[in-house]
Design an enzyme around this catalytic site. Sequence first.
Site, PDB file in Angstrom:
ATOM      1  N   HIS A 145       0.766  -1.238  -0.070  1.00 39.84           N
ATOM      2  CA  HIS A 145      -0.088   0.017   0.083  1.00 39.84           C
ATOM      3  C   HIS A 145       0.827   1.053   0.014  1.00 39.84           C
ATOM      4  O   HIS A 145       0.537   2.322  -0.773  1.00 39.84           O
ATOM      5  CB  HIS A 145      -0.813  -0.214   1.078  1.00 39.84           C
ATOM      6  N   GLU A 146       1.769   1.346   0.986  1.00 41.02           N
ATOM      7  CA  GLU A 146       2.840   2.531   1.061  1.00 41.02           C
ATOM      8  C   GLU A 146       3.844   2.634  -0.332  1.00 41.02           C
ATOM      9  O   GLU A 146       3.760   3.716  -0.654  1.00 41.02           O
ATOM     10  CB  GLU A 146       3.611   2.413   2.073  1.00 41.02           C
ATOM     11  N   HIS A 149       1.659   4.132  -3.032  1.00 44.92           N
ATOM     12  CA  HIS A 149       1.501   5.646  -2.609  1.00 44.92           C
ATOM     13  C   HIS A 149       2.700   6.173  -3.342  1.00 44.92           C
ATOM     14  O   HIS A 149       2.823   7.399  -4.163  1.00 44.92           O
ATOM     15  CB  HIS A 149       1.560   6.058  -1.268  1.00 44.92           C
ATOM     16  N   GLU A 224      -6.219   7.208  -0.655  1.00 43.43           N
ATOM     17  CA  GLU A 224      -6.119   5.890   0.283  1.00 43.43           C
ATOM     18  C   GLU A 224      -6.966   4.975  -0.655  1.00 43.43           C
ATOM     19  O   GLU A 224      -6.576   3.605  -0.604  1.00 43.43           O
ATOM     20  CB  GLU A 224      -6.845   6.015   1.590  1.00 43.43           C
TER      21      GLU A 224
END
Length: 295
Positions: A145-146, A149, A224
């Site tokens: 997930h990071e 980003h 998100e």
Amino acid sequence: MLLYEQIRKNKVKTVFIVTGFVLFVLLVGAAISYVNYGDAIPGLIFTPVFSLFYVGIVIMSSTNIVMKMNRAQEVTSVEEHRFLWHTVENMAMVARVPMPRIFIINDSSPNAFATGLKPEKAAVAVTTGLLERLSREEVEGVIAHEVAHIKNYDVRLSTVTLALVSVIAIMSDIGSRMLFFRSISGGRRDQNQNPIFLIIGLVLLVLAPLIAMLINMAISRNREFLADASGAELTRNPDALASALEKIANVETPVGQASSASAPLYFSDPLKKKVSGLFSTHPDPVERISRLRQM
């Protein structure tokens, strides 16, 4: 199809919101100029110049400031934390981005965030609580997930939008002070000012900081969702990411080092405010989990 459709829709939505935000910044500058001088043109000229200058200063110093703010310690070699190092390395390889720097925050509350204005200068930080409470697959999901980003340039976007929120707050404060000093010094209103435009300008002057904050939160929530979908694409295991989010959301203890300024960067709300809707920096965990489990 659902995964790629979510990614496409979130990207399109972000473009519209960001475009609207930039136009709103210009509108606020024009309103301040019109209210004080009866002419919107000076505000339309000054606002982009000031915004570019301020955003540039914030961008140049953002990563180091964020890491110091959260008291994150850098992991400089694989021997310091082999599992975390290899997990970040693998996710970066799958995402086809340079391996980001790795940081650990000594905090029992499980969470993580990414920072860096471009993939070549990126960094990922995780709390000790994340490594202790989550399974390997769940940690991998959070790291994915990071890294998503980073791949999507979300941190640059967050930094710029946060800087624009500050720009609007500064301009609104200056505009209010100018209006106050003109009123107590006996300054007269320009007779050519349209009363309707004047009222709109005054309302914008007062509400601009709140509106800017709401727009920034909307951008943060949308990114998100995008990172969830992109992270699931990297691991091909959306259930692990959903399970990680469920565990993190159920922990009541906030991240001690997190501040309101850095909160939007985190995987899940680190302050545990349990605020939903327009005033939330993160989407409802239940909705995020539901979307992930439908993939």
